[in-house]
Scaffold this motif. Structure first.
Motif, PDB file in Angstrom:
ATOM      1  N   LYS A  20       0.823  -1.217   0.000  1.00  0.00           N
ATOM      2  CA  LYS A  20       0.000   0.000   0.000  1.00  0.00           C
ATOM      3  C   LYS A  20       0.859   1.272   0.000  1.00  0.00           C
ATOM      4  CE  LYS A  20      -4.368  -1.590   0.347  1.00  0.00           C
ATOM      5  NZ  LYS A  20      -4.510  -2.726   1.212  1.00  0.00           N
ATOM      6  N   PHE A  21       2.187   1.085   0.039  1.00  0.00           N
ATOM      7  CA  PHE A  21       3.088   2.244   0.008  1.00  0.00           C
ATOM      8  C   PHE A  21       3.444   2.575  -1.443  1.00  0.00           C
ATOM      9  CE2 PHE A  21       5.118   0.962   4.376  1.00  0.00           C
ATOM     10  CZ  PHE A  21       3.988   1.409   5.038  1.00  0.00           C
ATOM     11  N   SER A  22       3.581   3.882  -1.746  1.00  0.00           N
ATOM     12  CA  SER A  22       4.043   4.279  -3.080  1.00  0.00           C
ATOM     13  C   SER A  22       5.526   3.894  -3.200  1.00  0.00           C
ATOM     14  CB  SER A  22       3.896   5.789  -3.249  1.00  0.00           C
ATOM     15  OG  SER A  22       4.808   6.465  -2.394  1.00  0.00           O
ATOM     16  N   PRO A  23       6.040   3.757  -4.443  1.00  0.00           N
ATOM     17  CA  PRO A  23       7.474   3.432  -4.599  1.00  0.00           C
ATOM     18  C   PRO A  23       8.362   4.445  -3.869  1.00  0.00           C
ATOM     19  CG  PRO A  23       6.335   3.262  -6.708  1.00  0.00           C
ATOM     20  CD  PRO A  23       5.331   3.810  -5.719  1.00  0.00           C
ATOM     21  N   LYS A  24       7.989   5.725  -3.925  1.00  0.00           N
ATOM     22  CA  LYS A  24       8.800   6.756  -3.263  1.00  0.00           C
ATOM     23  C   LYS A  24       8.785   6.569  -1.741  1.00  0.00           C
ATOM     24  CE  LYS A  24       8.492  10.945  -5.508  1.00  0.00           C
ATOM     25  NZ  LYS A  24       7.971  12.316  -5.618  1.00  0.00           N
ATOM     26  N   PHE A  25       7.616   6.198  -1.215  1.00  0.00           N
ATOM     27  CA  PHE A  25       7.541   6.001   0.232  1.00  0.00           C
ATOM     28  C   PHE A  25       8.315   4.740   0.634  1.00  0.00           C
ATOM     29  CE2 PHE A  25       5.811   4.915   4.389  1.00  0.00           C
ATOM     30  CZ  PHE A  25       5.889   6.144   5.017  1.00  0.00           C
ATOM     31  N   ARG A 261       6.697  16.482   1.966  1.00  0.00           N
ATOM     32  CA  ARG A 261       6.655  16.586   3.430  1.00  0.00           C
ATOM     33  C   ARG A 261       7.988  17.113   3.969  1.00  0.00           C
ATOM     34  NH1 ARG A 261       7.968  13.205   7.984  1.00  0.00           N
ATOM     35  NH2 ARG A 261       6.701  13.814   9.788  1.00  0.00           N
ATOM     36  N   TYR A 262       9.091  16.550   3.490  1.00  0.00           N
ATOM     37  CA  TYR A 262      10.388  16.994   4.009  1.00  0.00           C
ATOM     38  C   TYR A 262      10.732  18.403   3.556  1.00  0.00           C
ATOM     39  CZ  TYR A 262      11.381  12.492   6.127  1.00  0.00           C
ATOM     40  OH  TYR A 262      11.337  11.377   6.930  1.00  0.00           O
ATOM     41  N   ARG A 263      10.220  18.818   2.393  1.00  0.00           N
ATOM     42  CA  ARG A 263      10.468  20.206   1.971  1.00  0.00           C
ATOM     43  C   ARG A 263       9.798  21.173   2.938  1.00  0.00           C
ATOM     44  NH1 ARG A 263       9.492  19.372  -4.153  1.00  0.00           N
ATOM     45  NH2 ARG A 263      11.490  18.446  -4.727  1.00  0.00           N
ATOM     46  N   VAL A 264       8.529  20.856   3.302  1.00  0.00           N
ATOM     47  CA  VAL A 264       7.790  21.740   4.204  1.00  0.00           C
ATOM     48  C   VAL A 264       8.423  21.724   5.604  1.00  0.00           C
ATOM     49  CG1 VAL A 264       5.522  22.150   5.242  1.00  0.00           C
ATOM     50  CG2 VAL A 264       5.668  21.368   2.893  1.00  0.00           C
ATOM     51  N   LEU A 265       8.762  20.521   6.064  1.00  0.00           N
ATOM     52  CA  LEU A 265       9.380  20.391   7.381  1.00  0.00           C
ATOM     53  C   LEU A 265      10.754  21.075   7.390  1.00  0.00           C
ATOM     54  CD1 LEU A 265       8.416  19.041   9.985  1.00  0.00           C
ATOM     55  CD2 LEU A 265       9.431  16.900   9.197  1.00  0.00           C
ATOM     56  N   GLY A 266      11.495  20.902   6.304  1.00  0.00           N
ATOM     57  CA  GLY A 266      12.818  21.528   6.186  1.00  0.00           C
ATOM     58  C   GLY A 266      12.721  23.046   6.209  1.00  0.00           C
ATOM     59  N   ALA A 267      11.681  23.596   5.562  1.00  0.00           N
ATOM     60  CA  ALA A 267      11.505  25.054   5.547  1.00  0.00           C
ATOM     61  C   ALA A 267      11.243  25.546   6.971  1.00  0.00           C
ATOM     62  CB  ALA A 267      10.346  25.439   4.625  1.00  0.00           C
ATOM     63  N   PHE A 268      10.491  24.765   7.738  1.00  0.00           N
ATOM     64  CA  PHE A 268      10.238  25.159   9.137  1.00  0.00           C
ATOM     65  C   PHE A 268      11.547  25.120   9.942  1.00  0.00           C
ATOM     66  CE2 PHE A 268       9.347  24.554  13.586  1.00  0.00           C
ATOM     67  CZ  PHE A 268       8.330  25.462  13.840  1.00  0.00           C
ATOM     68  N   PHE A 269      12.301  24.028   9.816  1.00  0.00           N
ATOM     69  CA  PHE A 269      13.558  23.909  10.568  1.00  0.00           C
ATOM     70  C   PHE A 269      14.540  25.019  10.160  1.00  0.00           C
ATOM     71  CE2 PHE A 269      12.695  19.080  10.886  1.00  0.00           C
ATOM     72  CZ  PHE A 269      11.974  19.267  12.060  1.00  0.00           C
ATOM     73  N   ASP A 270      14.512  25.372   8.893  1.00  0.00           N
ATOM     74  CA  ASP A 270      15.396  26.423   8.395  1.00  0.00           C
ATOM     75  C   ASP A 270      15.023  27.774   9.033  1.00  0.00           C
ATOM     76  OD1 ASP A 270      17.460  27.427   6.986  1.00  0.00           O
ATOM     77  OD2 ASP A 270      16.428  27.491   5.052  1.00  0.00           O
ATOM     78  N   ALA A 271      13.710  28.036   9.127  1.00  0.00           N
ATOM     79  CA  ALA A 271      13.256  29.300   9.716  1.00  0.00           C
ATOM     80  C   ALA A 271      13.542  29.346  11.222  1.00  0.00           C
ATOM     81  CB  ALA A 271      11.762  29.486   9.456  1.00  0.00           C
ATOM     82  N   HIS A 272      13.699  28.171  11.849  1.00  0.00           N
ATOM     83  CA  HIS A 272      13.965  28.109  13.297  1.00  0.00           C
ATOM     84  C   HIS A 272      15.230  27.295  13.539  1.00  0.00           C
ATOM     85  CE1 HIS A 272       9.988  29.868  13.931  1.00  0.00           C
ATOM     86  NE2 HIS A 272       9.575  29.052  12.969  1.00  0.00           N
ATOM     87  N   GLU A 278      20.137  20.224  14.214  1.00  0.00           N
ATOM     88  CA  GLU A 278      20.423  18.859  13.735  1.00  0.00           C
ATOM     89  C   GLU A 278      19.316  18.358  12.826  1.00  0.00           C
ATOM     90  OE1 GLU A 278      21.015  16.447  17.215  1.00  0.00           O
ATOM     91  OE2 GLU A 278      22.527  17.874  17.926  1.00  0.00           O
ATOM     92  N   GLU A 279      18.093  18.739  13.135  1.00  0.00           N
ATOM     93  CA  GLU A 279      16.962  18.281  12.318  1.00  0.00           C
ATOM     94  C   GLU A 279      17.029  18.893  10.924  1.00  0.00           C
ATOM     95  OE1 GLU A 279      16.699  19.277  15.509  1.00  0.00           O
ATOM     96  OE2 GLU A 279      16.218  17.327  16.389  1.00  0.00           O
ATOM     97  N   LEU A 280      17.494  20.149  10.857  1.00  0.00           N
ATOM     98  CA  LEU A 280      17.636  20.793   9.550  1.00  0.00           C
ATOM     99  C   LEU A 280      18.628  19.997   8.692  1.00  0.00           C
ATOM    100  CD1 LEU A 280      17.149  23.112   7.561  1.00  0.00           C
ATOM    101  CD2 LEU A 280      18.887  24.446   8.772  1.00  0.00           C
ATOM    102  N   GLU A 281      19.754  19.635   9.294  1.00  0.00           N
ATOM    103  CA  GLU A 281      20.769  18.839   8.588  1.00  0.00           C
ATOM    104  C   GLU A 281      20.193  17.495   8.141  1.00  0.00           C
ATOM    105  OE1 GLU A 281      24.003  19.229   7.567  1.00  0.00           O
ATOM    106  OE2 GLU A 281      23.240  21.276   7.864  1.00  0.00           O
ATOM    107  N   ARG A 286      18.101  13.609   4.149  1.00  0.00           N
ATOM    108  CA  ARG A 286      17.039  12.705   3.667  1.00  0.00           C
ATOM    109  C   ARG A 286      16.547  13.127   2.282  1.00  0.00           C
ATOM    110  NH1 ARG A 286      13.479  11.291   9.163  1.00  0.00           N
ATOM    111  NH2 ARG A 286      15.272  10.540  10.326  1.00  0.00           N
ATOM    112  N   LEU A 287      16.425  14.452   2.079  1.00  0.00           N
ATOM    113  CA  LEU A 287      15.982  14.935   0.766  1.00  0.00           C
ATOM    114  C   LEU A 287      16.972  14.528  -0.314  1.00  0.00           C
ATOM    115  CD1 LEU A 287      14.549  18.462   1.630  1.00  0.00           C
ATOM    116  CD2 LEU A 287      13.295  16.608   0.512  1.00  0.00           C
ATOM    117  N   GLU A 288      18.253  14.661   0.003  1.00  0.00           N
ATOM    118  CA  GLU A 288      19.285  14.247  -0.968  1.00  0.00           C
ATOM    119  C   GLU A 288      19.164  12.765  -1.277  1.00  0.00           C
ATOM    120  OE1 GLU A 288      23.272  15.152   0.373  1.00  0.00           O
ATOM    121  OE2 GLU A 288      22.706  17.292   0.424  1.00  0.00           O
ATOM    122  N   MET A 289      18.959  11.964  -0.211  1.00  0.00           N
ATOM    123  CA  MET A 289      18.880  10.517  -0.414  1.00  0.00           C
ATOM    124  C   MET A 289      17.643  10.128  -1.224  1.00  0.00           C
ATOM    125  SD  MET A 289      20.250   8.977   3.214  1.00  0.00           S
ATOM    126  CE  MET A 289      20.545   7.274   2.746  1.00  0.00           C
TER     127      MET A 289
END
Ligand SMILES: [Zn+2]
Ligand SMILES: [Zn+2]
Length: 301
Positions: A20-25, A261-272, A278-281, A286-289
């Motif tokens: 039930k998971f997409s290939p990307k997931f 999801r990681y783009r949105v989460l990353g933007a939040f970590f970047d702003a804070h 460490e979470e930003l890193e 993860r995005l690179e991978m």
């Protein structure tokens, strides 16, 4: 029987069929299995040493969860109980975090309701006011708007669940789609609380408790945002991220594109970034991978 960390085999079994998971997931699950910290044997005062819980697999979750967001009832509502003021973080920032964490679900803030006048049960404990958590849920749960999936009431006051307990960080009643979470003990101004980011601590408790409203049980598979905690020290050590098993449950609840999801989460970590360095890193990694070309010989097509 004392808690025993799961074997690799048990973790794979907890994930179950990935059809039930997409290939990307699915490729994200592989990445997370290699990057999520393993759970270790608990110390004598830790949650897992004190409370006996059974692991919840993805299949258990899908079978037994009470509610999932539907097109008619999709919104996660935050209800600030006033006063809710600095040094506690702006509610708008908490909203933004919760929406990034539970992407693609929508999160909205309700007008603040003054605690005074709600007729709540309270007590004085060690010289400070505490509010009975169940009495908050009983009062505010009926105010969940019709399009609401769940209601998260937040307070800067300290909570207790029953007379014999000294305090509780949060209290959820999934059957009422409602929980109340206190940030009082995360404030370095609270007696005995060490210095540290109040925003980071508040975001973590908000995500953890909202996870319970989605039907997630405490995680026994990895070190994970859904680990139980007995103390501030233990919740400080709890990761910000969900492990692959818990994220798999969220995917089965409302599927999403992990990249977005990681783009949105990353933007939040970047702003804070001072609160989440460490979470930003980690998100960048993860995005690179996820973006990396699939393994295999690139010359052979
Ligand atoms: Zn919990
Ligand atoms: Zn987990």
């Amino acid at each position: 029987m004392p808690f025993r960390p799961p074997t690799a085999r048990e973790i794979v079994a907890a994930l179950g069929s990935q059809s039930k998971f997409s290939p990307k997931f699915r490729s994200l699950v592989d990445i997370l299995m290699s990057r999520s910290p393993p759970i270790s044997r608990p110390g004598p005062d830790d949650w897992l040493a004190q409370i006996k819980e059974t692991p919840q697999t993805v299949a258990d979750y899908v079978l037994h969860r009470k509610f999932a967001p539907s097109p008619e009832r999709s919104i996660i509502y935050i209800l600030p109980l006033a006063p809710f003021a600095p040094p506690f973080p702006p509610v708008a920032t908490l909203r933004e975090y919760l929406e990034a964490f539970y992407f693609p679900n929508r999160v909205a803030v309700l007008p603040a309701v003054p605690l005074e006048g709600l007729g709540l049960t309270t007590r004085i404990f060690e010289g400070r006011l505490q509010i009975h958590a169940g009495s908050v849920v009983a009062r505010v749960a009926p105010t969940l708007p019709p399009d609401g999936f769940c209601l998260c009431a937040i307070t800067q006051e300290d909570l207790y669940p029953r007379d014999s307990w000294s305090f509780v960080f949060g209290h959820t009643e999934p059957s009422k789609r409602c929980g109340v979470f206190s940030f009082a003990r995360y404030n370095p101004g609270f007696p005995g609380t060490p210095s540290g980011s109040l925003l980071r601590r508040s975001c973590k408790v908000l995500a953890h408790e909202t996870g319970h409203l989605f039907g997630l049980k405490h995680c026994l598979h990895y070190r994970c945002a859904m680990n139980g905690s007995n103390s501030l020290e233990e919740s400080e050590g709890r990761p910000v991220f969900l492990c692959p098993v818990c994220l798999g449950k969220m995917y089965r609840c409302v599927p999403f594109d992990p990249l977005l999801r990681y783009r949105v989460l990353g933007a939040f970590f970047d702003a804070h970034r001072t609160d989440f360095p460490e979470e930003l890193e980690e998100v960048r990694h993860r995005l690179e991978m996820i973006n990396a070309p699939p393994r295999g010989d690139p010359k052979r097509r």
